[in-house]
Scaffold this active site. Structure first.
Site, mmCIF file in Angstrom:
data_model
loop_
_atom_site.group_PDB
_atom_site.id
_atom_site.type_symbol
_atom_site.label_atom_id
_atom_site.label_comp_id
_atom_site.label_asym_id
_atom_site.label_seq_id
_atom_site.Cartn_x
_atom_site.Cartn_y
_atom_site.Cartn_z
ATOM 1 N N LYS A 42 -3.554 1.075 13.986
ATOM 2 C CA LYS A 42 -4.370 -0.093 14.296
ATOM 3 C C LYS A 42 -3.964 -1.278 13.431
ATOM 4 O O LYS A 42 -4.369 -2.398 13.670
ATOM 5 C CB LYS A 42 -5.855 0.214 14.005
ATOM 6 C CG LYS A 42 -6.375 1.423 14.741
ATOM 7 C CD LYS A 42 -7.764 1.811 14.137
ATOM 8 C CE LYS A 42 -8.181 3.146 14.727
ATOM 9 N NZ LYS A 42 -9.243 3.774 13.930
ATOM 10 N N GLY A 43 -3.137 -0.993 12.425
ATOM 11 C CA GLY A 43 -2.847 -1.998 11.406
ATOM 12 C C GLY A 43 -2.219 -3.282 11.915
ATOM 13 O O GLY A 43 -2.451 -4.348 11.353
ATOM 14 N N ASP A 99 2.149 -3.574 10.586
ATOM 15 C CA ASP A 99 1.495 -4.391 9.568
ATOM 16 C C ASP A 99 2.333 -4.488 8.304
ATOM 17 O O ASP A 99 2.513 -5.562 7.746
ATOM 18 C CB ASP A 99 0.083 -3.866 9.255
ATOM 19 C CG ASP A 99 0.035 -2.362 8.953
ATOM 20 O OD1 ASP A 99 1.093 -1.701 9.003
ATOM 21 O OD2 ASP A 99 -1.064 -1.846 8.684
ATOM 22 N N ASP A 102 6.327 0.120 4.096
ATOM 23 C CA ASP A 102 6.071 0.731 2.788
ATOM 24 C C ASP A 102 7.202 1.720 2.506
ATOM 25 O O ASP A 102 8.261 1.329 2.015
ATOM 26 C CB ASP A 102 4.683 1.387 2.819
ATOM 27 C CG ASP A 102 4.282 1.991 1.483
ATOM 28 O OD1 ASP A 102 4.916 1.664 0.468
ATOM 29 O OD2 ASP A 102 3.332 2.795 1.443
ATOM 30 N N LYS A 130 6.849 -4.132 1.286
ATOM 31 C CA LYS A 130 6.715 -3.875 -0.150
ATOM 32 C C LYS A 130 8.099 -3.815 -0.783
ATOM 33 O O LYS A 130 9.012 -3.199 -0.235
ATOM 34 C CB LYS A 130 5.971 -2.558 -0.386
ATOM 35 C CG LYS A 130 4.493 -2.676 -0.111
ATOM 36 C CD LYS A 130 3.743 -1.439 -0.565
ATOM 37 C CE LYS A 130 2.291 -1.543 -0.109
ATOM 38 N NZ LYS A 130 1.524 -0.332 -0.403
ATOM 39 N N VAL A 152 -2.723 -3.032 -0.535
ATOM 40 C CA VAL A 152 -3.400 -4.254 -0.085
ATOM 41 C C VAL A 152 -4.244 -3.976 1.158
ATOM 42 O O VAL A 152 -3.997 -3.009 1.883
ATOM 43 C CB VAL A 152 -2.379 -5.383 0.220
ATOM 44 C CG1 VAL A 152 -1.675 -5.827 -1.051
ATOM 45 C CG2 VAL A 152 -1.362 -4.942 1.276
ATOM 46 N N ARG A 164 -10.170 -4.365 7.693
ATOM 47 C CA ARG A 164 -9.137 -4.875 8.610
ATOM 48 C C ARG A 164 -9.445 -6.287 9.069
ATOM 49 O O ARG A 164 -8.547 -7.048 9.400
ATOM 50 C CB ARG A 164 -9.046 -3.979 9.850
ATOM 51 C CG ARG A 164 -8.514 -2.580 9.588
ATOM 52 C CD ARG A 164 -8.192 -1.897 10.912
ATOM 53 N NE ARG A 164 -8.068 -0.464 10.819
ATOM 54 C CZ ARG A 164 -6.970 0.187 10.443
ATOM 55 N NH1 ARG A 164 -5.897 -0.487 10.124
ATOM 56 N NH2 ARG A 164 -6.951 1.505 10.397
HETATM 57 P P1 IMP Z 1 5.336 3.652 5.813
HETATM 58 O O1 IMP Z 1 5.554 4.646 6.913
HETATM 59 O O2 IMP Z 1 5.239 4.320 4.479
HETATM 60 O O3 IMP Z 1 6.290 2.488 5.798
HETATM 61 O O4 IMP Z 1 3.864 3.113 5.952
HETATM 62 C C1 IMP Z 1 3.464 2.343 6.948
HETATM 63 C C2 IMP Z 1 1.970 2.482 7.147
HETATM 64 O O5 IMP Z 1 1.254 2.831 5.972
HETATM 65 C C3 IMP Z 1 1.462 1.127 7.535
HETATM 66 O O6 IMP Z 1 1.526 0.957 8.922
HETATM 67 C C4 IMP Z 1 0.059 1.117 6.994
HETATM 68 O O7 IMP Z 1 -0.846 1.613 7.954
HETATM 69 C C5 IMP Z 1 0.080 2.060 5.826
HETATM 70 N N1 IMP Z 1 0.149 1.327 4.539
HETATM 71 C C6 IMP Z 1 1.202 1.256 3.686
HETATM 72 N N2 IMP Z 1 0.927 0.488 2.621
HETATM 73 C C7 IMP Z 1 -0.332 0.045 2.798
HETATM 74 C C8 IMP Z 1 -1.195 -0.816 2.022
HETATM 75 O O8 IMP Z 1 -0.859 -1.360 0.958
HETATM 76 N N3 IMP Z 1 -2.435 -1.041 2.554
HETATM 77 C C9 IMP Z 1 -2.866 -0.492 3.715
HETATM 78 N N4 IMP Z 1 -2.095 0.305 4.475
HETATM 79 C C10 IMP Z 1 -0.836 0.573 4.012
HETATM 80 MG MG MG Z 2 -3.514 2.153 7.799
#
Ligand code: IMP
Ligand code: MG
Length: 188
Positions: A42-43, A99, A102, A130, A152, A164
């Site tokens: 949903k982000g 969104d 990470d 990030k 965040v 959100r």
């Molecule tokens: P990744 O797969 O680790 O790149 O993470 C992506 C998902 O993790 C994003 O779509 C977010 O939903 C969640 N996420 C990562 N960092 C944050 C943060 O700082 N705040 C809130 N959600 C995060």
């Molecule tokens: Mg999330």
């Protein structure tokens, strides 16, 4: 809700200005032809709603429900596709919206899947990235803002389902994180 925020990292006006430039780049970069925009739920909802209203070319909108965080402030390392049907992307160019970048695992897994499903060109846009090493190699063509490696919320991003709908990106007070975490998270 606003009282739970320790500090605003990116305010509303700055986000909106940045989206003008991102949409202009998207309009310019994609060759003519059908474009499917895939919103990761949903982000990316808030980011997508504001960004896509600035894009001038015709698009089709699809949503994908992908779980990678499972409610905590650290990545679980596993990416699950939760929809029973994957959007039809064969032969189409795709713009993928998330969104935040990470660990990179989410976008990596979704881009792989889009290729398997026959998408001809896949580009990605994230509001935030990030500044940290990625667990999964991924190239993102459009990045709104680079931020430090901290958790965040706001502008689509949640903590345990909350925050959100804040119009800015901010950092939660440590006491709020501790309190909500200890309560096992309230329903979002
Ligand atoms: P990744 O797969 O680790 O790149 O993470 C992506 C998902 O993790 C994003 O779509 C977010 O939903 C969640 N996420 C990562 N960092 C944050 C943060 O700082 N705040 C809130 N959600 C995060
Ligand atoms: Mg999330």
């Amino acid at each position: 809700m606003r009282n739970d925020i320790e500090r605003v990292l990116i305010d509303e006006a700055v986000i909106q200005r940045r989206l003008d430039a991102m949409a202009a780049a998207i309009d310019r970069d994609f060759p003519p032809g059908p474009l499917v925009v895939i919103i990761l739920l949903k982000g990316a909802l808030v980011f997508a709603a504001d960004l896509l209203r600035r894009v001038g070319r015709p698009i089709a909108i699809e949503c994908l429900n992908v779980a990678s965080y499972h409610g905590a402030t650290a990545s679980s390392g596993k990416v699950d596709f939760l929809d029973c049907q994957f959007p039809e992307v064969r032969g189409r160019q795709v713009l993928l919206l998330d969104d935040i970048l990470d660990t990179g695992r989410t976008l990596h897994a979704v881009i792989e899947r889009l290729r398997q499903e026959g998408a001809v060109r896949v580009r990605s846009a994230v509001l935030l990235a990030k500044d940290k090493p990625r667990a999964a190699a991924v190239s993102v063509e459009y990045v709104g803002f680079e931020i430090g490696d901290e958790f965040v919320v706001g502008y689509g991003l949640d903590y345990l389902g909350h925050y959100r709908n804040l119009p800015f990106v901010g950092v939660l007070k440590a006491a709020v994180v501790a309190r909500m975490g200890a309560a096992g998270g309230m329903a979002g």
